[in-house]
Design an enzyme around this catalytic site. Sequence first.
Site, PDB file in Angstrom:
ATOM      1  N   GLU A   1       8.605 -10.970   1.491  1.00  0.00           N
ATOM      2  CA  GLU A   1       8.475  -9.733   0.716  1.00  0.00           C
ATOM      3  C   GLU A   1       8.993  -8.519   1.484  1.00  0.00           C
ATOM      4  O   GLU A   1       8.662  -7.386   1.155  1.00  0.00           O
ATOM      5  CB  GLU A   1       7.016  -9.515   0.318  1.00  0.00           C
TER       6      GLU A   1
ATOM      7  N   LYS B   1      -0.379 -10.032 -12.839  1.00  0.00           N
ATOM      8  CA  LYS B   1       0.955 -10.597 -12.635  1.00  0.00           C
ATOM      9  C   LYS B   1       1.395 -11.242 -13.940  1.00  0.00           C
ATOM     10  O   LYS B   1       0.824 -12.278 -14.334  1.00  0.00           O
ATOM     11  CB  LYS B   1       0.896 -11.679 -11.553  1.00  0.00           C
TER      12      LYS B   1
HETATM   13  C1  2PG Z   1       0.192 -12.390  -3.794  1.00  0.00           C
HETATM   14  C2  2PG Z   1       1.673 -12.514  -4.083  1.00  0.00           C
HETATM   15  C3  2PG Z   1       2.433 -11.272  -3.764  1.00  0.00           C
HETATM   16  P1  2PG Z   1       2.820 -14.844  -4.275  1.00  0.00           P
HETATM   17  O1  2PG Z   1      -0.431 -13.316  -3.262  1.00  0.00           O
HETATM   18  O2  2PG Z   1      -0.418 -11.386  -4.141  1.00  0.00           O
HETATM   19  O3  2PG Z   1       2.180 -10.818  -2.467  1.00  0.00           O
HETATM   20  O4  2PG Z   1       2.227 -13.624  -3.421  1.00  0.00           O
HETATM   21  O5  2PG Z   1       3.788 -14.262  -5.248  1.00  0.00           O
HETATM   22  O6  2PG Z   1       3.460 -15.774  -3.274  1.00  0.00           O
HETATM   23  O7  2PG Z   1       1.652 -15.473  -4.967  1.00  0.00           O
HETATM   24 MG    MG Z   2      -2.421 -12.268  -3.551  1.00  0.00          MG
END
Ligand code: 2PG
Ligand code: MG
Length: 423
Positions: free
Chosen positions: A208, A340
């Site tokens: 990231e 998300k």
């Molecule tokens: C999280 C995300 C973003 P990932 O855990 O919050 O940092 O990671 O997209 O790998 O789940």
């Molecule tokens: Mg997370």
Amino acid sequence: MKISKVNGYQVLDSRGRPTVAAAITLTDGSVHTAKVPSGASTGKHEAKELRDIGTKYADKFYSGLSVQQAVININQKIAPQLVEEQIDLNLVDSKLIELDPSIDHSLLGANATLAVSLAATLAAAYSQNKSVARFFAQEGPLNIPMPMVNILSGGAHANRSMDIQDILIIPTGAKSFTQALSWIVAVREMAAAIGKESGQVTNLIADEGGISLSFASIEKACDFVVVAIEKVGLKVGEQMSLALDVAASQFYDGEKYNLSTMNKSYAPNEFVKYISSLISNQPIISIEDPFAEDDWSSWQQFMQVAPARLQVLGDDLLTTNLQRLEKAIASKSANAILIKPNQNGLVTSTLNVLKQARANNFNCVVSARSGETEDSWLADLATGWSAGQIKVGSTHGSERNAKWNRLLEFEATEESRFTNPFN
Ligand code: 2PG
Ligand code: MG
């Protein structure tokens, strides 16, 4: 305006892995394209992205991670249902639910459904001559979210150089997004410079865009970021505070939380105590996934002892899922939710989760994934939905900066207000 074409195709994300794009063409000839992100530390209860591994579509050059089935689902199953329809986001999402009534969108693939749902969002906003942010926002100033930005990366995003996934900063003293971002960049670059001086590797940029360094303990890593904040002349706690994404599911074996770089294992009740002491000794105002995704009782115990002002944020715990959010509300297991879109699979139902969270006084943090694309719709959603907060990773990598730059654009061009949920 009507939909004249829907095309799915495979593109690459910021990790160089295949992901799904969908393009909706409207009858005026305009084309509206969205690409879906993809996680690495994915929660067990997320909507299911379809990957080709183990099927006849698996592309060995992409280690089987190709997404041809999801693309085929868009082109052969979804497109015929949408062509000739009016462009209307609610209608598109309800057609997607009709085609795939499974809870986790596993029939079509959540990567297929979200790509189409997002493209429909872009097209619907265009048909009303609005940006996506304005499409969702109330009249009046746009509410620009408070950023939560990655400085140190570990866990699944950086070869497990730290057990926890991220140490982030929140510029609670900033008066505008523009000012907030300049502070963040200063801290990030200072942290990189201090890391370099100390002889630790700094050229390992994590997934990231954060800095990946090894530390003997989580406390030492927090101290390191505090020094970087102080060295740029900002007041810790007043102007800039810390946030953690522990991503604890990644090191919980069902019985113990195993912090391998610290050579320590904690039973759940001991880990609740450890996290509580960490919070009281560090300027942390937000903690994400301090416990594993199904260890509800540790979350509940912690909420009973956590300071009321602490943001206790569920990511893997809640997976942008209405049922899991309801459970957290009823059992008082968290007080904030990560939003998300690809954990959920549809734009409208992601918004419903956010609305339900807000109605129950949960803070909302709209979040990118570790595998991102150059799209900036996430910044529009966070702003248009008045989410209050946004998390996009660091300030390196154009897939990250596309979102930050979009927020800078809002502040420069629109009547807006910078949100501060920590006031
Ligand atoms: C999280 C995300 C973003 P990932 O855990 O919050 O940092 O990671 O997209 O790998 O789940
Ligand atoms: Mg997370």
